[in-house]
Design an enzyme around this catalytic site. Structure first.
Site, PDB file in Angstrom:
ATOM      1  N   TYR A 344      36.276  19.594 -18.383  1.00  0.00           N
ATOM      2  CA  TYR A 344      35.586  18.368 -18.752  1.00  0.00           C
ATOM      3  C   TYR A 344      35.172  18.393 -20.217  1.00  0.00           C
ATOM      4  CZ  TYR A 344      35.043  17.822 -13.682  1.00  0.00           C
ATOM      5  OH  TYR A 344      35.271  17.705 -12.335  1.00  0.00           O
ATOM      6  N   GLU A 417      12.528  14.171  -1.750  1.00  0.00           N
ATOM      7  CA  GLU A 417      12.971  12.796  -1.531  1.00  0.00           C
ATOM      8  C   GLU A 417      12.084  11.761  -2.221  1.00  0.00           C
ATOM      9  OE1 GLU A 417      13.172  12.932   2.718  1.00  0.00           O
ATOM     10  OE2 GLU A 417      15.344  13.344   2.705  1.00  0.00           O
TER      11      GLU A 417
END
Length: 438
Positions: A344, A417
């Site tokens: 990448y 979360e």
């Protein structure tokens, strides 16, 4: 792959009661960034976003094999009345939302793939999936947080779709496979999505992506220019001349030569590159050669990685690495063959886009907005950033007071979360604020 029973909604709602009753980190000033009612929509949607995340977490899939995840995403986008394109770069999904007002085209991206890692979090919704990877049976786990990314973008898609009449411009939701790399012998990821023409008929003016990290919960960070490094692999084969270990003068020792090459490579970032421009790393991770202690072998192979934050510097390192290895080998009477496999590119944020849009993130995160530290990890969002002015930012997931946070790619990686509604707020705010600029 054998299915796992879906989650029960009632316990989930109870688990989220405390989360929604308290102000979330980073959202204290969201009224300054988000229109009236939008934050309320995000809060109401949060139980569903958490449910999506847990479902995806429990059913992880490796790169180019995200069939179930892609189906979940496509069904959701279709239910929102979007134009949906599937099967891009094998399993990629794209949703196109056209707003009710004229404006710019903006793209948002989430990566969908998991890693060949066996989960050790002990969560009630932990993955028990196993599959074949490179000929071995492995566990499969969202050890890098891509389940969080998908759930965040699904939530963002719903928030923006519910206000499409007020939305200026068009939003392209890009759900990308194989960010962690395609299986051996296959193409995949962002590069293949572009190759297959993802933006051929509708090119965005700006693109945004995020990644959950183990920084403090609610922290949002970004930097201009290189934020994540390029990642290239190299292999150097030193060809010498085999001889008896007790009579090295009768041959050419590739082991000694390889040792000199390893040291020579370290002078490239340390002595040959302008240290004021960008950090760079050349690391040799494997040396292979020889069969026993009293035989000098014919050949030695070196394998390693090259990392830097500037694509021009990247090309310069490639040239210097080959020249260094070949010259040192020749000076010893040996030869060197150098093979560099490009991975990448560096993920480079557009300076003007960051200048324009960082204030949105700053208003959202308040004093938890930071300049991101560079990371030597790499990301194939870099391919999108090479095509479209882009901004990639980090979102913290470690609650205050937590003594230990296992890093991305750890079998115990467990992002909080509470970051989910913050991510939805950030992505939503970027789209809305970018539309106001036009």
């Amino acid at each position: 792959m054998k299915g796992i029973p879906s989650l029960k909604r009632a316990p989930l709602a109870l688990a989220l009661a405390g989360l929604l009753a308290l102000p979330l980190p980073g959202l204290a000033d969201s009224h300054d960034t988000l229109p009236a009612g939008v934050q309320q929509r995000i809060e109401q949607l949060t139980p569903q976003v958490v449910s999506w995340r847990r479902d995806i977490h429990q059913h992880p899939e490796l790169g180019n094999r995200e069939f179930r995840t892609a189906g979940l995403v496509a069904d959701h986008l279709q239910s929102l009345g979007m134009e949906v394109r599937t099967g891009i770069a094998h399993t990629g999904v794209v949703g196109i939302l056209k707003g009710g007002k004229p404006g710019p085209v903006v793209a948002l991206r989430a990566d969908m793939d998991a890693l060949p890692v066996t989960e050790e979090t002990g969560l009630p919704f932990a993955s028990t999936v196993r599959t074949q990877y490179n000929g071995e049976e492995v566990g499969v786990f969202h050890a890098c947080g891509h389940d969080m990314h998908v759930a965040i973008l699904m939530g963002t898609a719903q928030v923006l779709a519910e206000m499409r009449d007020e939305l200026a411009g068009t939003v392209i939701f890009v759900f990308q496979p194989a960010e962690e790399g395609a299986p051996a012998g296959e193409e995949g990821g962002a590069e293949l999505m572009l190759k297959e023409g993802i933006f051929a008929d509708l090119k965005p003016e700006a693109m945004f992506g995020l990644h959950v990290m183990t920084s403090p919960l609610g922290e949002i960070s970004v930097r201009t220019q290189g934020q994540l490094a390029s990642s290239d692999q190299f292999r150097i084969t030193i060809q010498g001349k085999q001889t008896h270990g007790g009579m090295p003068w009768n041959g050419v020792d590739p082991i000694v030569t390889a040792s000199q090459v390893v040291l020579g490579l370290q002078t490239i970032p340390a002595r040959q590159l302008d240290a004021t421009k960008t950090p760079s790393v050349i690391s040799v991770g494997a040396i292979n050669g020889g069969v026993r202690g009293n035989i000098i072998p014919d050949t030695v192979e070196l394998e390693g990685t090259i990392r830097t934050f500037d694509n021009a510097t990247r090309e310069e390192i490639h040239q210097r690495l080959e020249r260094t290895a070949v010259s040192i080998a020749e000076s010893a009477g040996a030869s060197a063959e150098v093979v560099i496999n490009k991975g990448y590119p560096a993920t480079i944020n557009d300076s003007e886009l960051v200048k324009a849009m960082a204030p949105t993130l700053q208003r959202l995160a308040g004093d938890q907005f930071k300049e991101a530290s560079r990371s030597m990890a790499s990301e194939d969002f870099a391919y999108f950033a090479g095509e479209v002015p882009s901004m990639y930012f980090f979102l913290g997931t470690t609650p205050a007071g937590q003594p230990l946070a296992y890093p991305n790619h750890s079998p115990k990686f467990n992002p909080d979360e509470g970051a989910l509604p913050i991510g939805v707020s950030a992505m939503t705010a970027l789209v809305l604020d970018y539309g106001k600029r036009q």
